[in-house]
Design a protein around this motif. Structure first.
Motif, short mmCIF file in Angstrom:
data_model
loop_
_atom_site.label_atom_id
_atom_site.label_comp_id
_atom_site.label_asym_id
_atom_site.label_seq_id
_atom_site.Cartn_x
_atom_site.Cartn_y
_atom_site.Cartn_z
N GLN B 183 0.83 -1.21 0.00
CA GLN B 183 0.00 0.00 0.00
C GLN B 183 0.87 1.25 0.00
O GLN B 183 0.61 2.21 -0.74
N LEU B 184 1.92 1.22 0.82
CA LEU B 184 2.80 2.36 0.95
C LEU B 184 3.39 2.77 -0.40
O LEU B 184 3.31 3.91 -0.82
N ILE B 185 3.96 1.74 -1.07
CA ILE B 185 4.65 2.04 -2.34
C ILE B 185 3.66 2.42 -3.43
O ILE B 185 3.87 3.39 -4.17
N VAL B 186 2.55 1.71 -3.51
CA VAL B 186 1.54 2.05 -4.53
C VAL B 186 1.07 3.49 -4.33
O VAL B 186 0.98 4.29 -5.29
N GLY B 187 0.81 3.87 -3.09
CA GLY B 187 0.37 5.24 -2.80
C GLY B 187 1.42 6.25 -3.20
O GLY B 187 1.13 7.26 -3.87
N ALA B 188 2.69 5.98 -2.83
CA ALA B 188 3.76 6.93 -3.10
C ALA B 188 3.97 7.10 -4.60
O ALA B 188 4.08 8.23 -5.12
N VAL B 189 4.01 5.97 -5.31
CA VAL B 189 4.21 6.03 -6.77
C VAL B 189 3.03 6.77 -7.43
O VAL B 189 3.22 7.61 -8.31
N ALA B 190 1.80 6.48 -6.96
CA ALA B 190 0.63 7.13 -7.55
C ALA B 190 0.68 8.64 -7.37
O ALA B 190 0.40 9.41 -8.31
N VAL B 191 1.08 9.09 -6.18
CA VAL B 191 1.16 10.54 -5.92
C VAL B 191 2.20 11.18 -6.87
O VAL B 191 1.95 12.22 -7.48
N SER B 192 3.36 10.49 -6.98
CA SER B 192 4.41 11.05 -7.84
C SER B 192 3.96 11.12 -9.29
O SER B 192 4.14 12.14 -9.97
N LEU B 193 3.38 10.01 -9.77
CA LEU B 193 2.91 9.98 -11.16
C LEU B 193 1.88 11.07 -11.41
O LEU B 193 1.92 11.77 -12.42
#
Lengths: 386, 221
Positions: B183-193
């Motif tokens: 969840q952490l990484i998916v959220g972080a990547v989504a915000v960046s993208l």
């Protein structure tokens, strides 16, 4: 007509009050171009900009066509004065058409009227409407941009124009072209124009009158010819330059000093007769030969006439140059120097000889004003001496 | 691979959160533009006022977002809105002021003085000058300010998940609290993208809004 009455501007600076324009009073007649001339910081631009209140006068009044502008609404006043600046200042976000029609739009003209006007203006400045109206200023050359700048100022047909070194940023070749175009337009438009310049040659070329400024004061206000012939003081004299007599050559046309007293020979005359005529007319070197349409055909030199027997038609040389009645003396002088001659035949528009112009006549004409002035001074000295 | 699988399985939720995130930032920066641009124009009239306003806006940006949320909780609790949507929007609104006001102020101030003189000289009133010349010329720079605000605040909004505002930050906060790296990484990547994509989208808008005759000037700037 523009009248300035004791127009004064005092700037408050950290170093104290600076008088940029000191009680300037002058009048520009309707249809005339008045050049405000002087070194930088002399107050010419300040004076110009007080007329449309880009700079607010400290005191004094401006009258346009006899009407005091003091009480007028600033925006309304400006919309009725054409304004051209050196930096051109076309709006880069607007097309050429939008730039030209901006003042008519501010004045509330209807669409068809101002669109039509834009095309008229383009015709006036000799730019193809269909090629340029929809383009943007950044796509045009400097010279083209300033033509549009002039068109924008003229679009609402104001009676008065203010121009602040309008052609100063344009290269010399284009500047001369655009100056000529502008003068041609002015002949038809007859606007009353105030024009700031620091270029004496531009002032002589463009101005009906020249106002010379120094340190906020109007020093001399006269026609270009009077200014060059009779500068009021040492400052004006030095500003005009040591070659000011030569500058006057631009202002005098051949027509003014041409002499119709010209001796000529025809191809059928003998060289003996040619020599006699050369002596009769007091020519030093040569005499003009004309054909039966009175067109210049050649010259017979004194040395040939003296040493040879025969007819003129067999012994003539080519004419170095001829000048037209409408040429200015600068061109004449240049031709004389180039061909090492002291006289040139003048022809009219049909190419027929109508007289001659001599170096003597030119120097006499230019010198007469100087001599007249020296006479004035002597007289003045004589009266004060008594 | 596992991450990818997680993202696919939760695609619906991911999409909902993304829309939530965009609408939060969109509303906040939208309001900030409506306030910031007029303020930016107004302060061009007085250099002293401009210094004051820009100083204040700079101070606001230096407040850490988590602290700003903290300050707002007791104040907004008075109207029963201590956490959630309202404080998140207010925080982003405040952070957006600096780039928008500053860019508007700079852009209007930097309009070529010759153009301003030409506009005055042909008889435009101050309002006509703004509307016909100064604002159109300032648009590219103002839009650049809006872009900065949006990108900056997509990050800030991720933290607003901690005060229950929703958005993509929820993935990150849950990932931390549940020790779930997916969840952490998916959220972080989504915000960046999201930040990168929105930036490009707004760049396109900026180009579209730039007056036609100025395109050359902008691309060389």
């Amino acid at each position: 007509m523009i009248q300035l009455d004791s127009l004064t501007k005092v700037f408050d600076t950290p170093k104290g009050a600076v008088v940029a324009a000191d009680h300037i009073s002058m009048e520009v007649s309707a249809g005339e171009i008045c050049i405000l001339l002087g070194p930088s910081g002399c107050g010419k631009t300040t004076t110009l900009k007080m007329i449309n209140r880009i700079i607010r006068p400290t005191s004094g009044k401006v009258y346009i066509d006899g009407e005091d502008t003091t009480g007028m609404n600033t925006q309304e006043l400006r919309r009725n004065i054409g304004y051209v600046i050196q930096q051109i200042g076309l709006f880069p976000n607007m097309t050429i058409e939008e730039n030209i029609t901006v003042v008519p739009k501010l004045l509330g003209w209807d669409r068809a009227h101002y669109k039509e006007r834009a095309r008229e203006m383009m015709a006036m400045i000799a730019l193809e409407p269909d090629a340029f109206l929809k383009r943007y200023p950044s796509e045009l050359s400097g010279g083209q941009q300033q033509r549009i700048g002039v068109a924008r100022a003229l679009a609402a047909d104001p009676p008065v124009m203010l121009m602040d070194e309008p052609f100063g940023a344009i290269d010399p070749i284009n500047r001369a072209v655009i100056q000529d175009e502008f003068l041609k337009m002015q002949q038809e438009l007859n606007k009353t124009i105030m024009f700031v310049s620091h270029d004496i040659d531009e002032a002589i070329k463009m101005g009906d009158r020249i106002a010379v400024f120094r340190e906020g004061k109007l020093v001399q206000y006269s026609t270009p010819d009077d200014l060059l012939a009779a500068p009021k003081n040492a400052f004006v004299e030095s500003f005009l330059g040591e070659d000011r007599a030569l500058k006057r050559l631009n202002l005098v046309k051949v027509r003014e000093i041409v002499s119709d007293d010209i001796g000529t020979v025809t191809p059928g005359d003998t060289l003996e007769k040619a020599l006699a005529k050369i002596d009769d007319f007091g020519y030093q070197n040569s005499i003009l030969m004309i054909n039966d349409q009175r067109q210049p055909a050649g010259i017979i030199t004194r040395s040939v006439a003296r040493t040879t027997k025969g007819y003129c038609r067999d012994h003539f040389q080519n004419i170095p140059a001829t000048v037209n009645l409408e040429d200015d003396l600068r061109k004449v002088a240049s031709l004389m120097f180039a061909h090492d001659t002291t006289w040139l035949p003048c022809v009219d528009d049909e190419g027929r000889v109508c007289g001659q112009i001599t170096q003597r006549a030119m120097t006499r004409h230019l010198g007469s004003r100087f001599r007249a002035r020296e006479g004035d001074i002597r007289e003045a000295n004589a009266t004060t001496g008594e | 691979m596992e991450l990818f699988q997680y993202a696919l399985n939760n695609l619906d939720l991911l999409l909902t959160r993304t829309i939530e995130h965009i609408s939060l930032v969109g509303v906040a920066v939208g309001i900030a533009t409506l306030t910031g641009v007029p303020i930016g124009i107004a302060i061009t009239k007085s250099e002293r006022l401009a210094r004051g306003v820009l100083y204040l806006a700079s101070i606001i940006v230096t407040i850490p977002s988590i602290a700003l949320f903290g300050i707002m909780i007791p104040i907004l609790s008075l109207i029963g809105q201590g956490i959630g949507y309202l404080p998140a929007v207010i925080a982003v609104l405040l952070y957006s002021q600096l780039p928008i006001i500053r860019n508007t102020y700079t852009a209007i101030n930097n309009v070529d003085p010759a153009l301003r003189e030409a506009a005055r000289g042909i008889g435009m009133s101050p309002n006509q000058r703004l509307r016909m010349v100064e604002i159109p010329l300032a648009v590219p720079v103002i839009m650049a300010g809006v872009r900065t605000a949006v990108v900056l605040n997509i990050g800030v909004m991720a933290i607003a998940a901690y005060i229950g505002a929703g958005g993509l930050g929820t993935f990150i906060s849950r990932g931390i609290s549940q020790s779930d790296p997916r969840q952490l990484i998916v959220g972080a990547v989504a915000v960046s993208l999201l930040a990168i994509i929105v930036d490009y989208a707004l760049l396109a808008v900026q180009k579209w809004l730039t007056p036609k005759g100025m395109e050359k000037a902008v691309s060389t700037a």
